[in-house]
Design an enzyme around this catalytic site. Sequence first.
Site, mmCIF file in Angstrom:
data_model
loop_
_atom_site.group_PDB
_atom_site.id
_atom_site.type_symbol
_atom_site.label_atom_id
_atom_site.label_comp_id
_atom_site.label_asym_id
_atom_site.label_seq_id
_atom_site.Cartn_x
_atom_site.Cartn_y
_atom_site.Cartn_z
ATOM 1 N N TYR A 101 -11.882 -14.650 15.031
ATOM 2 C CA TYR A 101 -12.041 -14.730 13.573
ATOM 3 C C TYR A 101 -12.580 -16.118 13.229
ATOM 4 C CZ TYR A 101 -11.154 -15.156 8.633
ATOM 5 O OH TYR A 101 -11.333 -15.356 7.289
ATOM 6 N N GLU A 189 -17.202 -15.155 5.934
ATOM 7 C CA GLU A 189 -16.294 -14.769 7.009
ATOM 8 C C GLU A 189 -17.007 -13.956 8.076
ATOM 9 O OE1 GLU A 189 -12.083 -13.141 6.039
ATOM 10 O OE2 GLU A 189 -13.321 -11.382 6.387
#
Length: 381
Positions: A101, A189
């Site tokens: 992530y 993101e």
Amino acid sequence: MKLHEYRSKLLFSKCGVPIPRGRVALTAHEAKTIARELGGPVVIKAQVLVGGRGKAGGIRLVHTPEEAEEAARQILGMQIKGLPVRKVLVDEVAEIRSEIYLGVTNDRAARCPVMIASAEGGIDIEEVARTHPEKIVRIHIDPLLGLREYQARHLAVSIELPRVHWRNFIDIACGLYKAFTVSDATLAEINPLVITGDNRLLALDGKMVLDDNALFRQPDLAEMRDLDEETPTEREARRYGLSYVKLDGTIGCMVNGAGLAMASMDVINSFGAQPANFLDIGGGAGAEKVAAALHLILKDANVQAVMINIFGGITRCDEVARGILATLDEFKSDIPMVARLVGTNEEEGNKLLAEANVITATSLTDAAEKVVALAVESQLQ
Ligand code: GDP
Ligand code: MN
């Protein structure tokens, strides 16, 4: 304003972040053509502005152009969490060795951007934050200096990324930060950023949220707004200038003023019930706006009772009462309602409501206590 995955990834790519080859398709036939161009297995991904598309069946791995066409046909016919799928992204498939992530957002408390990384990518980062907070690493970024290489390297080390990937990871982190700043984003993101079978780093998914207040200087991005982004309820609320947020409780709330709305929700909570929504009808709302607001509340099937809390200043209590009565005439709802109206024209407002059998209350506490009792009662029946 949220951007679709394919738009986010293109912006990332312009800033030097590697993404899979692929293109967006509006029809199943187009998806087939793209799959043929790419050659080999492809992944078909629903372009909707919600997370968890994989679990909802909106992401399919296929091997041939014919399968791509069939999968695209199915996905284009789907609704995911209430949103229709109008486009699919056709990307070459990556072999995934591990999922990371990487995201950047603003940390309001620290008054600067923060970059977040975790070796536990792929799944919801909120879930990782809940279950394994120690697996999330953060670094704060000085907005004047930007992201420094040593900071990105620190992230790479902290998530125990193998050393061979550090150089690329640093470039990706700097690219992501650049995409974040040049787009006036509030979130950028990559989840997952993967290590592929042939040992490359690749951004498989992308998400961006742009600051609505900066769209005036981002005309190219502003044009990308997806009108399907909002649920029908949110769209209706925006049309009438209402601030509405749906929640999970059973007490519908209609209040004027955001602060008073928050306080009303807290008081409902203190009596052991949960609000079904946040709703601020704003200052000076007339009967029509009040009626639209009550419509939204009554449409929510979870609502067992409604609390109306109005502080009449520019907003006139009699106008509010008229809006409520108009809705009741039309809806014939048997959901109990409690109203607390104080301020401008309160006598007239309360008189109108009493004639229509709406229960009136003298204070916020009184109203909350009554509405929670009525909700409990309605549940027992
Ligand atoms: P989200 O569920 O909406 O966040 O969609 P993602 O784009 O993150 O995809 C969800 C999951 O699908 C990923 O975590 C992967 O496990 C899988 N996936 C997506 N693209 C690929 C791909 O190219 N190859 C493989 N093997 N899996 C993929
Ligand atoms: Mn994802």
